[in-house]
Design an enzyme around this catalytic site. Structure first.
Site, PDB file in Angstrom:
ATOM      1  N   GLY A  11       0.975  -1.208   0.174  1.00  0.00           N
ATOM      2  CA  GLY A  11       0.053   0.111  -0.350  1.00  0.00           C
ATOM      3  C   GLY A  11       0.607   0.908   0.438  1.00  0.00           C
ATOM      4  N   ARG A  15      -2.141   8.103   4.249  1.00  0.00           N
ATOM      5  CA  ARG A  15      -1.822   9.154   5.794  1.00  0.00           C
ATOM      6  C   ARG A  15      -0.380   9.201   6.518  1.00  0.00           C
ATOM      7  NH1 ARG A  15      -6.665   4.787   6.876  1.00  0.00           N
ATOM      8  NH2 ARG A  15      -5.693   3.590   5.448  1.00  0.00           N
ATOM      9  N   LYS A  22       5.207   2.788   3.978  1.00  0.00           N
ATOM     10  CA  LYS A  22       5.134   2.868   5.126  1.00  0.00           C
ATOM     11  C   LYS A  22       5.156   2.082   6.436  1.00  0.00           C
ATOM     12  CE  LYS A  22      -0.047   1.129   5.939  1.00  0.00           C
ATOM     13  NZ  LYS A  22      -0.994   1.496   6.639  1.00  0.00           N
ATOM     14  N   THR A  79      -6.348  -4.095  -0.991  1.00  0.00           N
ATOM     15  CA  THR A  79      -6.206  -5.803  -0.308  1.00  0.00           C
ATOM     16  C   THR A  79      -6.706  -7.264  -0.940  1.00  0.00           C
ATOM     17  OG1 THR A  79      -7.798  -5.164   1.136  1.00  0.00           O
ATOM     18  CG2 THR A  79      -5.679  -4.552   2.280  1.00  0.00           C
ATOM     19  N   GLY A 138     -12.811  -2.440   9.392  1.00  0.00           N
ATOM     20  CA  GLY A 138     -14.125  -2.693   8.579  1.00  0.00           C
ATOM     21  C   GLY A 138     -15.164  -2.871  10.373  1.00  0.00           C
ATOM     22  N   ASN A 375      48.588   7.074  30.961  1.00  0.00           N
ATOM     23  CA  ASN A 375      48.046   8.085  31.006  1.00  0.00           C
ATOM     24  C   ASN A 375      47.596   9.000  30.699  1.00  0.00           C
ATOM     25  OD1 ASN A 375      46.612   9.035  34.398  1.00  0.00           O
ATOM     26  ND2 ASN A 375      47.750  10.689  33.149  1.00  0.00           N
ATOM     27  N   ASN A 384      44.845  14.213  14.647  1.00  0.00           N
ATOM     28  CA  ASN A 384      45.128  13.076  13.781  1.00  0.00           C
ATOM     29  C   ASN A 384      44.791  13.602  12.297  1.00  0.00           C
ATOM     30  OD1 ASN A 384      42.928  13.898  13.857  1.00  0.00           O
ATOM     31  ND2 ASN A 384      42.519  11.712  13.583  1.00  0.00           N
ATOM     32  N   SER A 403      50.093  16.731  30.672  1.00  0.00           N
ATOM     33  CA  SER A 403      48.538  17.816  30.372  1.00  0.00           C
ATOM     34  C   SER A 403      48.560  18.262  29.426  1.00  0.00           C
ATOM     35  CB  SER A 403      47.896  18.031  31.652  1.00  0.00           C
ATOM     36  OG  SER A 403      47.465  17.413  32.758  1.00  0.00           O
ATOM     37  N   ALA A 421      53.892  17.889  30.418  1.00  0.00           N
ATOM     38  CA  ALA A 421      53.006  18.188  30.794  1.00  0.00           C
ATOM     39  C   ALA A 421      53.417  19.489  29.216  1.00  0.00           C
ATOM     40  CB  ALA A 421      52.719  19.676  31.814  1.00  0.00           C
TER      41      ALA A 421
HETATM   42  C1  UD1 Z   1      -7.972  -2.740   6.604  1.00  0.00           C
HETATM   43  C2  UD1 Z   1      -9.181  -3.730   6.150  1.00  0.00           C
HETATM   44  C3  UD1 Z   1     -10.199  -3.486   7.561  1.00  0.00           C
HETATM   45  C4  UD1 Z   1      -9.245  -3.618   8.922  1.00  0.00           C
HETATM   46  C5  UD1 Z   1      -8.182  -2.858   8.935  1.00  0.00           C
HETATM   47  C6  UD1 Z   1      -7.191  -3.367   9.971  1.00  0.00           C
HETATM   48  C7  UD1 Z   1      -9.599  -3.748   3.388  1.00  0.00           C
HETATM   49  C8  UD1 Z   1     -10.451  -2.994   2.553  1.00  0.00           C
HETATM   50  N1  UD1 Z   1      -9.904  -3.378   4.858  1.00  0.00           N
HETATM   51  O1  UD1 Z   1      -7.985  -1.444   6.486  1.00  0.00           O
HETATM   52  O2  UD1 Z   1     -11.331  -4.262   7.395  1.00  0.00           O
HETATM   53  O3  UD1 Z   1     -10.230  -3.401   9.880  1.00  0.00           O
HETATM   54  O4  UD1 Z   1      -7.430  -2.817   7.685  1.00  0.00           O
HETATM   55  O5  UD1 Z   1      -6.170  -3.277   9.771  1.00  0.00           O
HETATM   56  O6  UD1 Z   1      -8.677  -4.024   3.592  1.00  0.00           O
HETATM   57  N2  UD1 Z   1      -2.185  -3.998   0.718  1.00  0.00           N
HETATM   58  C9  UD1 Z   1      -1.127  -4.030  -0.434  1.00  0.00           C
HETATM   59  N3  UD1 Z   1      -2.139  -3.422  -0.954  1.00  0.00           N
HETATM   60  C10 UD1 Z   1      -2.886  -2.484  -1.585  1.00  0.00           C
HETATM   61  C11 UD1 Z   1      -3.978  -1.962  -0.518  1.00  0.00           C
HETATM   62  C12 UD1 Z   1      -3.494  -1.775   0.958  1.00  0.00           C
HETATM   63  O7  UD1 Z   1      -1.054  -4.464  -0.025  1.00  0.00           O
HETATM   64  O8  UD1 Z   1      -3.332  -2.256  -2.639  1.00  0.00           O
HETATM   65  C13 UD1 Z   1      -0.885  -3.237   1.977  1.00  0.00           C
HETATM   66  C14 UD1 Z   1      -0.684  -2.829   2.973  1.00  0.00           C
HETATM   67  O9  UD1 Z   1       0.205  -1.645   2.700  1.00  0.00           O
HETATM   68  C15 UD1 Z   1      -1.251  -2.411   4.625  1.00  0.00           C
HETATM   69  C16 UD1 Z   1      -2.379  -3.334   4.440  1.00  0.00           C
HETATM   70  O10 UD1 Z   1      -2.133  -3.854   3.272  1.00  0.00           O
HETATM   71  O11 UD1 Z   1      -0.257  -3.376   4.631  1.00  0.00           O
HETATM   72  C17 UD1 Z   1      -4.002  -2.851   5.074  1.00  0.00           C
HETATM   73  O12 UD1 Z   1      -4.241  -1.587   3.965  1.00  0.00           O
HETATM   74  P1  UD1 Z   1      -4.650  -0.469   4.697  1.00  0.00           P
HETATM   75  O13 UD1 Z   1      -4.502   0.793   3.240  1.00  0.00           O
HETATM   76  O14 UD1 Z   1      -3.959  -0.055   5.807  1.00  0.00           O
HETATM   77  O15 UD1 Z   1      -6.149  -0.706   4.904  1.00  0.00           O
HETATM   78  P2  UD1 Z   1      -6.145  -0.209   5.938  1.00  0.00           P
HETATM   79  O16 UD1 Z   1      -7.559   0.823   5.467  1.00  0.00           O
HETATM   80  O17 UD1 Z   1      -6.374  -0.062   7.195  1.00  0.00           O
HETATM   81 CA    CA Z   2      -4.261  -0.099   7.770  1.00  0.00          CA
END
Ligand code: UD1
Ligand code: CA
Length: 459
Positions: A11, A15, A22, A79, A138, A375, A384, A403, A421
């Site tokens: 991801g 944020r 991240k 995800t 979620g 000493n 140096n 010293s 010294a």
């Molecule tokens: C996600 C869950 C949410 C849950 C929360 C818990 C989803 C849609 N939502 O939300 O229900 O409560 O985690 O922490 O899954 N990532 C990828 N590829 C992507 C998008 C994300 O590998 O295309 C990875 C990110 O790097 C991250 C993880 O998936 O490590 C979760 O993504 P993130 O965007 O943080 O999801 P949340 O909004 O926190």
């Molecule tokens: Ca997250």
């Protein structure tokens, strides 16, 4: 039974407002992804697949670990899409899926989840928690009989769902490989353009398969999405680490103000004062005292060492029984022997000091090889650097440096020699010799009175 692990780490981490991926942001000196990898290791997975995308090369380089396999998610389509890309890497059996941004997860909780998953012969199981104070997770939907029917993301939940559904998704799932076939049925979310892994819950439930959510401590599944979350997670980790060392026999006088990185080790009966930082791959021996304001990074500190107030030690070794500080700076690649004394305002760089040697006050020792029982008088400086190159100073065993001396490198002071010294030493001093280099003192008796008379005459 075979377990594979998939860690979602592709991801953007928008944020975090960062140029760095991240999952590489550190908590107590370690990237958060590393915590997740360490938490799954005790489960002895047959494979650990990390899905990378944003900053893929950087993540791979940083995680340099042969036990991991990486798959690339070219387009960050959510995800659900991330897991489907990892699918081809997985063997038949249970698949543990975790987000890479949950550094507080523990092996114990993961083992519990797996045990419940197996006992109940679920197709999918996941962790949930109840915490009214957080947003962005979620929400788990259940029907009247309590059966899990789906997950709705916070941002898409209706106010009714928000009111009714207080159970939140932890983002940690166990799925039988058979469940992965349902990934294909996940539809793109129209408002975000992403395929949500969480949609698989509704699909599997709708197909009448066994699916269950198990509550776990909210602390463990805190997902880090912002710098404020990173701070909160770090605070929890700090307490965990210090409590662990207290349990092993280390005294902390102000545990709330000490920072001990996850990779540090501390011996029994060591006392750590407030406002101290033990960082990186540092190991502290037994019976040491670390006074306020000390920062020790990537260093090996022997037993019975005292590190006095406001002292910085970096990438160095300090031998048994030695005392360093207050206000000392031991710079990288220094090796300090046993029972050495390094006192106030002494800076040491890339130097070796033998056993029982003393540099008690106001010195700069750089690129020096110093034997034992030497000493080094107050204000001694190894010169140096000539503006272009660095040179070595060698001071053999038993030498006494008076010293306020400057040793212009390259130079060697032979065994048991004395430097008087105030000397500026430009030539080697043979073993057992005395070297003096200073202008002869002239004394003018009654000089003050004579001067006063001259001044009065002028008036
Ligand atoms: C996600 C869950 C949410 C849950 C929360 C818990 C989803 C849609 N939502 O939300 O229900 O409560 O985690 O922490 O899954 N990532 C990828 N590829 C992507 C998008 C994300 O590998 O295309 C990875 C990110 O790097 C991250 C993880 O998936 O490590 C979760 O993504 P993130 O965007 O943080 O999801 P949340 O909004 O926190
Ligand atoms: Ca997250």
């Amino acid at each position: 039974m075979n377990i594979s692990v998939v860690i979602l780490a592709a991801g953007r981490g928008k944020r975090m407002k960062s140029g760095m991926p991240k999952v590489l942001h550190e908590a107590l000196g370690m990237p958060m992804l590393q915590y997740v990898i360490d938490a799954v290791r005790p489960l002895k997975p047959s494979r650990t697949v990390v899905v990378i995308g944003n900053g893929a090369d950087e993540v791979k380089r940083r995680m340099d670990d042969d036990s991991l396999s990486f798959v690339l998610q070219k387009e960050l389509l959510g995800t659900g899409n991330a897991l489907s890309i990892a699918k081809k890497e997985l063997k038949k059996g249970a698949v543990l899926v975790l987000n890479g941004d949950c550094p507080l997860i523990t092996a114990r909780t993961l083992k519990n989840l797996l045990a419940k998953h197996r006992r109940n012969k679920n197709l999918v199981s996941f962790l949930s928690f109840i915490d009214d104070s957080v947003t962005g997770y979620g929400r788990v939907l259940r029907d009247g009989s309590g059966k899990v029917t789906g997950i709705v993301e916070d941002k898409h939940a209706t106010s009714g769902e928000k009111r009714r559904c207080k159970e939140l998704n932890g983002g940690v799932y166990v799925m039988e490989t058979a469940a992965l076939d349902y990934l294909r049925r996940i539809k793109k979310n129209l408002s975000s353009g992403e395929y949500y892994l969480t949609d698989i819950v509704g699909i599997v439930s709708g197909a009448g398969k066994r699916i269950e959510a198990y509550n776990c401590p909210p602390e463990e599944i805190s997902g880090v999405n912002t710098r404020a979350h990173l701070y909160q997670v770090t605070e929890i980790l700090k307490k965990r680490v210090i409590t662990k060392w207290m349990d092993k026999g280390v005294t902390f006088i102000g545990p709330d103000t000490s920072v001990v990185h996850t990779s540090v080790s501390i011996g029994r009966d060591t006392v750590v004062y407030p406002n101290t930082y033990l960082e990186g791959k540092t190991s502290i021996g037994k019976h040491c005292v670390i006074y306020p304001g000390a920062r020790i990074r990537d260093s090996i500190i022997g037993d019975g060492v005292t590190v006095k107030d406001s002292t910085l030690i970096e990438e160095s070794r300090v031998g048994r029984g030695t005392s360093v500080g207050p206000f000392a700076h031991v710079r990288p690649l220094s090796v300090i022997g046993c029972n050495v004394k390094i006192g106030n305002f002494v800076e040491i760089k890339k130097s070796r000091l033998g056993d029982s040697t003393k540099a008690s006050h106001l010195s700069y020792i750089g690129d020096a090889h110093i034997g034992s029982n030497v000493n080094i008088g107050a204000g001694t400086i190894t010169c140096n650097y000539d503006g272009k190159n660095k040179f070595e100073t060698r001071i053999e065993t038993g030498v006494f440096i008076g010293s306020d001396s400057q040793l212009i490198a390259p130079v060697t002071i032979g065994k048991d020699a004395y430097v008087a010294a105030g000397a500026t030493i430009t030539k080697n001093v043979p073993s057992g010799a005395l070297a003096i280099s200073r202008a002869k003192q002239k004394t003018f008796e009654n000089w003050t009175k004579k001067r006063q008379r001259k001044v009065n005459k002028r008036k």
